[in-house]
Write an enzyme that holds these catalytic residues in place. Structure first.
Site, short mmCIF file in Angstrom:
data_model
loop_
_atom_site.label_atom_id
_atom_site.label_comp_id
_atom_site.label_asym_id
_atom_site.label_seq_id
_atom_site.Cartn_x
_atom_site.Cartn_y
_atom_site.Cartn_z
CD GLU A 1 -40.88 100.81 39.24
OE1 GLU A 1 -40.34 100.83 40.35
OE2 GLU A 1 -41.37 99.78 38.75
CB CYS B 1 -35.10 101.95 40.11
SG CYS B 1 -36.31 101.23 41.23
#
Length: 299
Positions: free
Chosen positions: A97, A131
């Protein structure tokens, strides 16, 4: 930081539910959270079932030299490459990720005050250290001034006249990232914000303008990685006929959000007109927010 407790324990829950033993390696950038997490895990689980390894680069390298059945990593692209390289020696599958650009597209059909509120909340939450925070916004030129005015007002509403004096406003995780983010801010393109307090590692909510552009080549983006910070860049485009094809853009996107009448209507907001918005996205996938590791979040 980037939610170190959540992003460590959430994958752990799935791994344990599937019957695995696990090794956790929290981020060295958030040592206080890592220490609390290690204490909780040691109290809850036998060490041969779940183990927490604290530390930095050396501990990372030692762990990655071991043979695991699966590796789940959340972090930056450079370390992600190292994780994949080390995993390949044992043909270990991985979930990475990593960072990416998260653009928003705003056209003249959007509910501008609502759009500004959502942009300011999504970008400046946790000082941008998220993020999926939007890194840049592609704005139709005709709504430029209204959007900028609304963004300034939403920043004032959420953080006060002087955000750096607000005790509830957060800070950058460390000096390294404070300096990195300061380097992203071009004083000549500031629209709002830009102030900083080095002693507290705080950077005010910042919006910059990159001027009017008709095409969006890959080189126009500041970096391939997530900015992971408070500044957000606005780029102005001349209507739908020159809308960029995001699929030709070489830097990865964590999220792509199109803010237009059709989406405001879906959310219960009265649109100005949906015809042009529908035409603009007719050739695109019927998704307005997308994450590479999940199903569509908004259809």
């Amino acid at each position: 930081w980037n939610y170190p407790m959540l992003l460590t324990l959430e994958p752990l829950i799935g791994a344990l539910a599937a019957g695995n033993c696990c090794v956790l390696k929290p981020s060295a950038y958030s040592p206080a959270t890592s220490a609390v997490m290690a204490k909780l895990i040691r109290e809850a689980f036998p060490s041969d079932y779940v183990t927490v390894i604290e530390g930095g680069r050396k501990e990372n390298e030692d762990l990655l030299n071991q043979k695991f059945d699966y590796i789940f990593f959340t972090g930056g692209v450079n370390v992600g490459k190292l994780v994949m390289e080390k995993a390949s020696a044992h043909l270990t599958p991985v979930t990475l990720e990593l960072g990416g650009k998260s653009p928003c597209i705003v056209d003249h059909t959007a509910n501008i005050p609502l759009t500004a509120r959502r942009l300011v909340f999504g970008k400046y939450l946790n000082c941008g250290q998220t993020c999926v925070a939007p890194d840049y916004v592609l704005v139709e030129k005709s709504v430029k001034e209204k959007l900028l005015t609304c963004i300034k007002e939403e920043i004032r509403k959420m953080f006060g006249e002087h955000p750096l004096e607000n005790p509830d406003y957060g800070k950058m995780i460390n000096q390294k990232h404070f300096d990195r983010v300061r380097g992203l801010i071009d004083p000549m393109k500031l629209v709002v914000g830009g102030q900083a307090q080095e002693e507290t590692l705080r950077i005010a909510p910042t919006t910059s303008s990159n001027g009017i552009i008709l095409e969006i080549p890959a080189r126009a983006m500041s970096a391939a990685n997530t900015a992971f910070a408070a500044p957000i860049a606005l780029r102005f485009i001349q209507g739908h006929s020159t809308s960029p094809a995001t699929g030709s853009h070489t830097s990865p996107s964590m999220f792509l959000t199109a803010i237009a009448a059709a989406l405001n209507e879906a959310a219960g907001d009265a649109p100005q007109s949906s015809a042009s918005a529908a035409a603009a996205i007719a050739d695109a996938e019927p998704i307005s927010a997308w994450h590479p590791h999940s199903a569509p979040l908004i259809e």
